[in-house]
Scaffold this motif. Structure first.
Motif, PDB file in Angstrom:
ATOM      1  N   ILE A 187      13.130  79.232  21.325  1.00  0.00           N
ATOM      2  CA  ILE A 187      15.194  79.027  21.166  1.00  0.00           C
ATOM      3  C   ILE A 187      14.667  78.773  20.047  1.00  0.00           C
ATOM      4  CG2 ILE A 187      16.914  77.824  21.801  1.00  0.00           C
ATOM      5  CD1 ILE A 187      15.701  78.068  24.855  1.00  0.00           C
ATOM      6  N   ASP A 188      14.827  78.079  19.281  1.00  0.00           N
ATOM      7  CA  ASP A 188      14.134  77.592  17.698  1.00  0.00           C
ATOM      8  C   ASP A 188      14.533  79.242  17.333  1.00  0.00           C
ATOM      9  OD1 ASP A 188      14.957  75.397  17.508  1.00  0.00           O
ATOM     10  OD2 ASP A 188      12.863  74.761  17.265  1.00  0.00           O
ATOM     11  N   HIS A 189      13.698  80.277  16.854  1.00  0.00           N
ATOM     12  CA  HIS A 189      13.899  81.227  16.602  1.00  0.00           C
ATOM     13  C   HIS A 189      14.909  82.342  16.972  1.00  0.00           C
ATOM     14  CE1 HIS A 189       9.681  82.299  15.097  1.00  0.00           C
ATOM     15  NE2 HIS A 189       8.808  81.910  15.962  1.00  0.00           N
ATOM     16  N   LEU A 190      15.685  82.160  18.417  1.00  0.00           N
ATOM     17  CA  LEU A 190      17.102  82.236  17.682  1.00  0.00           C
ATOM     18  C   LEU A 190      18.086  81.958  16.930  1.00  0.00           C
ATOM     19  CD1 LEU A 190      16.738  82.747  21.853  1.00  0.00           C
ATOM     20  CD2 LEU A 190      15.843  84.776  19.952  1.00  0.00           C
ATOM     21  N   ASP A 191      17.969  81.267  16.168  1.00  0.00           N
ATOM     22  CA  ASP A 191      18.737  80.055  15.527  1.00  0.00           C
ATOM     23  C   ASP A 191      18.306  80.436  14.127  1.00  0.00           C
ATOM     24  OD1 ASP A 191      20.612  78.923  17.241  1.00  0.00           O
ATOM     25  OD2 ASP A 191      19.477  78.311  18.432  1.00  0.00           O
ATOM     26  N   GLY A 192      17.178  81.351  13.973  1.00  0.00           N
ATOM     27  CA  GLY A 192      15.916  80.795  12.668  1.00  0.00           C
ATOM     28  C   GLY A 192      15.436  80.120  11.749  1.00  0.00           C
ATOM     29  N   ILE A 193      15.153  79.379  13.190  1.00  0.00           N
ATOM     30  CA  ILE A 193      14.456  78.164  12.565  1.00  0.00           C
ATOM     31  C   ILE A 193      12.655  78.929  13.097  1.00  0.00           C
ATOM     32  CG2 ILE A 193      13.544  75.910  13.568  1.00  0.00           C
ATOM     33  CD1 ILE A 193      16.953  75.602  13.860  1.00  0.00           C
ATOM     34  N   LEU A 249      13.658  86.670  10.919  1.00  0.00           N
ATOM     35  CA  LEU A 249      14.084  85.699  11.100  1.00  0.00           C
ATOM     36  C   LEU A 249      14.111  84.493  10.892  1.00  0.00           C
ATOM     37  CD1 LEU A 249       9.942  85.797  10.932  1.00  0.00           C
ATOM     38  CD2 LEU A 249      10.294  86.087  12.883  1.00  0.00           C
ATOM     39  N   ARG A 250      15.164  85.150   9.528  1.00  0.00           N
ATOM     40  CA  ARG A 250      15.818  83.225   9.412  1.00  0.00           C
ATOM     41  C   ARG A 250      17.576  84.338   9.767  1.00  0.00           C
ATOM     42  NH1 ARG A 250      13.411  78.833   8.531  1.00  0.00           N
ATOM     43  NH2 ARG A 250      11.852  79.499   7.624  1.00  0.00           N
ATOM     44  N   GLN A 251      17.673  84.632  10.374  1.00  0.00           N
ATOM     45  CA  GLN A 251      19.060  85.447  11.002  1.00  0.00           C
ATOM     46  C   GLN A 251      19.761  84.763  12.401  1.00  0.00           C
ATOM     47  OE1 GLN A 251      19.750  89.375  11.390  1.00  0.00           O
ATOM     48  NE2 GLN A 251      19.196  89.606   9.527  1.00  0.00           N
ATOM     49  N   GLY A 271      -0.333  85.685  22.344  1.00  0.00           N
ATOM     50  CA  GLY A 271       0.231  85.395  22.507  1.00  0.00           C
ATOM     51  C   GLY A 271       0.869  84.166  23.182  1.00  0.00           C
ATOM     52  N   VAL A 272       1.549  83.236  23.087  1.00  0.00           N
ATOM     53  CA  VAL A 272       1.970  82.361  24.756  1.00  0.00           C
ATOM     54  C   VAL A 272       3.442  82.470  24.735  1.00  0.00           C
ATOM     55  CG1 VAL A 272       0.490  81.245  24.987  1.00  0.00           C
ATOM     56  CG2 VAL A 272       2.066  80.080  23.278  1.00  0.00           C
ATOM     57  N   GLY A 273       4.105  83.488  23.509  1.00  0.00           N
ATOM     58  CA  GLY A 273       6.106  83.314  23.304  1.00  0.00           C
ATOM     59  C   GLY A 273       6.201  84.497  22.604  1.00  0.00           C
ATOM     60  N   LEU A 274       7.474  84.695  22.765  1.00  0.00           N
ATOM     61  CA  LEU A 274       7.960  85.701  21.249  1.00  0.00           C
ATOM     62  C   LEU A 274       9.551  85.712  21.396  1.00  0.00           C
ATOM     63  CD1 LEU A 274       6.414  87.820  19.577  1.00  0.00           C
ATOM     64  CD2 LEU A 274       7.675  89.740  20.947  1.00  0.00           C
ATOM     65  N   ALA A 275      10.060  86.220  20.745  1.00  0.00           N
ATOM     66  CA  ALA A 275      11.550  85.927  20.417  1.00  0.00           C
ATOM     67  C   ALA A 275      11.782  86.951  19.785  1.00  0.00           C
ATOM     68  CB  ALA A 275      11.768  84.719  19.421  1.00  0.00           C
ATOM     69  N   ALA A 276      13.149  88.032  20.378  1.00  0.00           N
ATOM     70  CA  ALA A 276      13.306  89.128  20.175  1.00  0.00           C
ATOM     71  C   ALA A 276      13.487  89.276  17.844  1.00  0.00           C
ATOM     72  CB  ALA A 276      14.387  90.224  20.323  1.00  0.00           C
ATOM     73  N   PRO A 277      13.664  88.578  17.468  1.00  0.00           N
ATOM     74  CA  PRO A 277      13.587  88.579  15.905  1.00  0.00           C
ATOM     75  C   PRO A 277      12.609  88.786  15.513  1.00  0.00           C
ATOM     76  CG  PRO A 277      14.991  86.341  16.533  1.00  0.00           C
ATOM     77  CD  PRO A 277      14.623  87.286  18.127  1.00  0.00           C
ATOM     78  N   GLN A 278      11.199  88.407  16.273  1.00  0.00           N
ATOM     79  CA  GLN A 278      10.564  88.274  15.948  1.00  0.00           C
ATOM     80  C   GLN A 278       9.672  90.035  15.924  1.00  0.00           C
ATOM     81  OE1 GLN A 278       8.558  84.803  18.269  1.00  0.00           O
ATOM     82  NE2 GLN A 278       6.930  85.261  16.488  1.00  0.00           N
ATOM     83  N   ILE A 279       9.891  90.737  16.002  1.00  0.00           N
ATOM     84  CA  ILE A 279      10.472  91.813  16.340  1.00  0.00           C
ATOM     85  C   ILE A 279      11.396  92.827  16.069  1.00  0.00           C
ATOM     86  CG2 ILE A 279       7.766  92.531  18.085  1.00  0.00           C
ATOM     87  CD1 ILE A 279      10.933  93.661  19.867  1.00  0.00           C
ATOM     88  N   GLY A 280      11.801  91.832  15.060  1.00  0.00           N
ATOM     89  CA  GLY A 280      13.122  93.095  14.099  1.00  0.00           C
ATOM     90  C   GLY A 280      14.362  93.011  15.318  1.00  0.00           C
ATOM     91  N   VAL A 281      14.403  92.348  15.655  1.00  0.00           N
ATOM     92  CA  VAL A 281      15.504  92.694  17.403  1.00  0.00           C
ATOM     93  C   VAL A 281      16.564  91.680  16.738  1.00  0.00           C
ATOM     94  CG1 VAL A 281      16.220  93.109  19.308  1.00  0.00           C
ATOM     95  CG2 VAL A 281      14.273  94.403  18.156  1.00  0.00           C
ATOM     96  N   ASN A 282      17.696  92.076  16.104  1.00  0.00           N
ATOM     97  CA  ASN A 282      18.520  90.190  15.919  1.00  0.00           C
ATOM     98  C   ASN A 282      19.245  89.839  17.206  1.00  0.00           C
ATOM     99  OD1 ASN A 282      19.945  88.063  14.961  1.00  0.00           O
ATOM    100  ND2 ASN A 282      21.257  89.613  14.410  1.00  0.00           N
ATOM    101  N   LYS A 283      18.745  89.891  18.388  1.00  0.00           N
ATOM    102  CA  LYS A 283      19.448  89.124  20.224  1.00  0.00           C
ATOM    103  C   LYS A 283      18.549  88.055  20.653  1.00  0.00           C
ATOM    104  CE  LYS A 283      21.413  93.226  20.354  1.00  0.00           C
ATOM    105  NZ  LYS A 283      23.209  92.776  20.649  1.00  0.00           N
TER     106      LYS A 283
END
Ligand code: ZN
Length: 157
Positions: free
Chosen positions: A132-138, A14-16, A44-56
């Motif tokens: 989009i914050d999740h994609l930057d580890g935020i 989640l921090r990458q 939920g209303v949104g999900l980013a790939a890092p949240q399921i362990g995928v660094n994309k």
């Protein structure tokens, strides 16, 4: 299509900074389908790939107006400021007040690899900025004020 396990705060993924997608391959389409299923199941209303362990750099969002599946999303324009309560599927049980742009323009690829541009306001704009914050580890807790226990007041993102 499968429901994936959602990573929680403390998990280093989640921090990458997530990697850009080079090609919207079948693997990415499968990822998008799994992400949508996982988001709706949470719910939920949104999900980013890092949240399921995928660094994309891949996100899905649905604030009630239909599913957006975005690859390599970038905010190209933003305006206005608004503060509202947010939660996150990766930070269960907590909410906080986050100030974000009221309106954003996001450029991305869709699941067919075509470039799309989305103009969003209010809740959709907030969800896009959060993902989009999740994609930057935020995480939202990095930006939130008045972090408190959730009283079933907000769905996660
Ligand atoms: Zn989140």
């Amino acid at each position: 299509m499968a429901i994936r396990k959602i990573c929680r705060v403390g998990d280093p993924v989640l921090r990458q900074k997530a990697e850009p997608v080079v090609k919207v391959s079948q693997k990415i389409k499968d990822l998008l389908a799994d992400m949508a299923a996982t988001m709706y199941a949470a719910p939920g209303v949104g999900l980013a790939a890092p949240q399921i362990g995928v660094n994309k750099r891949v996100i899905v969002v649905d604030v009630g107006d239909g599913l957006l599946e975005l690859v390599n999303p970038v905010i190209v324009k933003q305006s206005g400021r608004v503060t509202a309560t947010e939660g996150c599927l990766s930070v269960p049980g907590l909410v906080g007040d986050v100030t974000r742009a009221y309106e954003v323009v996001v450029r991305a690829l869709d699941k067919k690899g075509r470039q799309v541009e989305i103009t969003a306001t209010d809740l959709l704009a907030r969800a896009l900025q959060h993902e989009i914050d999740h994609l930057d580890g935020i995480l939202f807790i990095d930006k939130a004020e008045n972090i408190r226990e959730a009283a079933e007041e907000k769905e996660g993102e």
